[in-house]
Design a protein around this motif. Sequence first.
Motif, short mmCIF file in Angstrom:
data_model
loop_
_atom_site.label_atom_id
_atom_site.label_comp_id
_atom_site.label_asym_id
_atom_site.label_seq_id
_atom_site.Cartn_x
_atom_site.Cartn_y
_atom_site.Cartn_z
N SER A 16 -74.13 -0.96 -5.41
CA SER A 16 -73.39 -0.21 -6.44
C SER A 16 -74.11 -0.90 -8.01
O SER A 16 -74.24 -0.53 -9.04
CB SER A 16 -71.88 -0.83 -6.60
N ALA A 17 -74.74 -2.03 -7.91
CA ALA A 17 -75.39 -2.78 -9.10
C ALA A 17 -76.44 -1.73 -9.65
O ALA A 17 -76.58 -1.69 -10.99
CB ALA A 17 -75.96 -4.07 -8.65
N ASN A 18 -77.07 -1.10 -8.63
CA ASN A 18 -78.34 -0.24 -9.32
C ASN A 18 -77.68 1.04 -10.12
O ASN A 18 -78.30 1.38 -10.88
CB ASN A 18 -79.16 0.58 -8.10
N ILE A 19 -76.68 1.55 -9.47
CA ILE A 19 -75.97 2.66 -10.18
C ILE A 19 -75.35 1.95 -11.59
O ILE A 19 -75.48 2.83 -12.60
CB ILE A 19 -74.87 3.36 -9.19
N VAL A 20 -74.80 1.03 -11.64
CA VAL A 20 -74.07 0.44 -12.81
C VAL A 20 -75.14 0.07 -13.89
O VAL A 20 -75.10 0.50 -15.07
CB VAL A 20 -73.38 -0.91 -12.73
N ARG A 21 -76.60 -0.56 -13.34
CA ARG A 21 -77.54 -0.63 -14.34
C ARG A 21 -78.32 0.64 -14.93
O ARG A 21 -78.78 0.54 -16.08
CB ARG A 21 -78.45 -1.68 -13.53
N SER A 22 -78.05 1.71 -14.11
CA SER A 22 -78.67 2.91 -14.64
C SER A 22 -77.83 3.68 -15.43
O SER A 22 -78.28 4.68 -16.40
CB SER A 22 -79.35 3.57 -13.47
N THR A 23 -76.48 3.76 -15.21
CA THR A 23 -75.63 4.59 -15.75
C THR A 23 -74.68 3.98 -16.91
O THR A 23 -74.21 4.69 -17.70
CB THR A 23 -74.62 5.24 -14.88
N GLY A 24 -74.54 2.64 -16.83
CA GLY A 24 -73.58 1.66 -17.81
C GLY A 24 -72.16 1.94 -17.29
O GLY A 24 -71.76 2.30 -16.21
N PRO A 25 -71.24 1.78 -18.09
CA PRO A 25 -69.72 2.09 -17.65
C PRO A 25 -69.39 3.52 -17.17
O PRO A 25 -68.55 3.39 -16.31
CB PRO A 25 -69.04 1.62 -19.05
N ALA A 26 -70.17 4.26 -17.23
CA ALA A 26 -70.08 5.67 -16.88
C ALA A 26 -70.29 5.71 -15.45
O ALA A 26 -69.95 6.98 -15.01
CB ALA A 26 -71.02 6.68 -17.50
N PRO A 245 -76.94 -8.83 -13.19
CA PRO A 245 -78.18 -9.11 -12.75
C PRO A 245 -78.82 -8.20 -11.71
O PRO A 245 -77.97 -7.26 -11.14
CB PRO A 245 -77.70 -10.45 -11.92
N GLU A 246 -79.81 -8.27 -11.30
CA GLU A 246 -80.54 -7.30 -10.34
C GLU A 246 -80.01 -7.74 -8.93
O GLU A 246 -79.60 -9.00 -8.48
CB GLU A 246 -82.10 -7.77 -10.22
N PRO A 252 -73.61 -7.86 -7.12
CA PRO A 252 -72.61 -7.93 -8.46
C PRO A 252 -71.38 -8.46 -8.00
O PRO A 252 -70.38 -9.24 -8.92
CB PRO A 252 -72.47 -6.39 -8.43
N PHE A 253 -70.78 -8.36 -6.96
CA PHE A 253 -69.29 -8.85 -6.41
C PHE A 253 -69.63 -10.33 -6.44
O PHE A 253 -68.49 -11.10 -6.83
CB PHE A 253 -68.99 -8.39 -4.98
N THR A 254 -70.69 -10.80 -5.89
CA THR A 254 -70.91 -12.20 -5.76
C THR A 254 -70.90 -12.95 -7.10
O THR A 254 -70.38 -14.07 -7.40
CB THR A 254 -71.86 -12.53 -5.06
#
Length: 454
Positions: A16-26, A245-246, A252-254
């Motif tokens: 999920s971190a990759n999706i958040v990092r590319s799309t932001g809060p959206a 972070p990457e 991300p949860f950690t």
Amino acid sequence: MITLGGIIGASLFVGSANIVRSTGPAATLSYAIGGLFVFLAMRMLGEMAAARPAVGSFMEYARVGLGNWAAYLVGWLYWYFWVGVIAYEAVVGGGILHGWFPALPAWAGSLALLGIFVCTNLISLRTFGETEFWLASVKVVAIVVFLAAGVLFALGLWPNATFSVSNLWMHDGFMPNGLGVVLSSIALVLFSYFGTEIAVMAAAESENPGKGIRQAANTVIWRVMLFYVGAILVIVTIVPWNQLPEPSVIAPFTYVFSLFGVPGAEILMGLVIFTAVISVLNSGTYSASRMFAALAEQGLAPAVVAKRTKRGVPALAVIASTIGGLIATLVNFIAPSSGIYDFIMNSTGLVALFVYVFIAVTQWRLRIKMTVEERANLKLKVWLFPWLNIVLIAGAIGIVAIMMSTESGRTQVWTSFVAAGALVLFWPIVRKKIALQKEKKAAVRSSDLAETHQ
């Protein structure tokens, strides 16, 4: 719990971190729209399954509604997808074990996990269900704690926390990289969600399939929204999206748990992530084997695969599916530069969309074939028929079109079509085999009738 076990894996806790990092809060929109797709598909599948429970679920309905060719294509693609998942989860699980126990090679850890879960699936359906229940329980408890603490932290009600809801719009807006990225991320989200249909397949083998199917179809949407959308909303509220972070550095949860000040957060989440990995490995072995057995029962795979033990387990299907995952796993370790493992992972990218489109078209076709009385007696019904079917089909086509605009998306699209094309090449052989089987059955019936008359 089986539904949750099928969808809550490393793709949520890490990917999920990759999706958040590319799309932001959206990213919350990507997960919400993906959840809507899943809900529509599950509702359509639920309508068919409640009226006609079948272990092959959508493969069997595709056969009845569209013909053997549809069952052949969607059934084998689904099996291929889960074989890829088995390999992926085994590789990730082996890597985690190697990190904890450096003396244990990653490949050995992967093989050990494959061995363990082929055994749990071979014993009985109850063993699979019990194992999946407890593994899923660990994930559910972790996410519930995460959501409760996260809400308090975001509202500034947690020790040493400040009100951080403004992170949703403060850093270049809610949708910093535009709508296109949000929509293209839906394909990755659907990959994460794929597995909800396992509950329908398992319910068909339960004592009260109709009740189980209706329950799974009706409750999946709030589970998806709570556990996926809720968790992503907590992450983007607490952490500015451009400061996450990457995932290769820290999940991300950690990372968020460490902000809570929870002692040993990294170790605890490591255990949760490992539980998630082996849970999906367990459910993936179940799904692949049941689909393989269902294909064999319809003459779309070797008949011997359909044989079941006294406890109702298709043992050869379980073993064959695990061997498929084992081969893909070994390729990753033996020939990592060959590109074969990467091809398998990429070519499963569109399977979720293929399956959802087949479900929408099949349910549409079967509803049209029903009499007025049969429609009135449906225990679970799709609303706004056939408009929601059109929405699901059009949405899938739109996602593929958007994926073609990015390099990684094009790779997934073309490799998926190559895998589907390979199946199409073998269809004439399978069709001829089915025709011969029908001729033999017809000949046997004619012979029996002749003997009866004599």
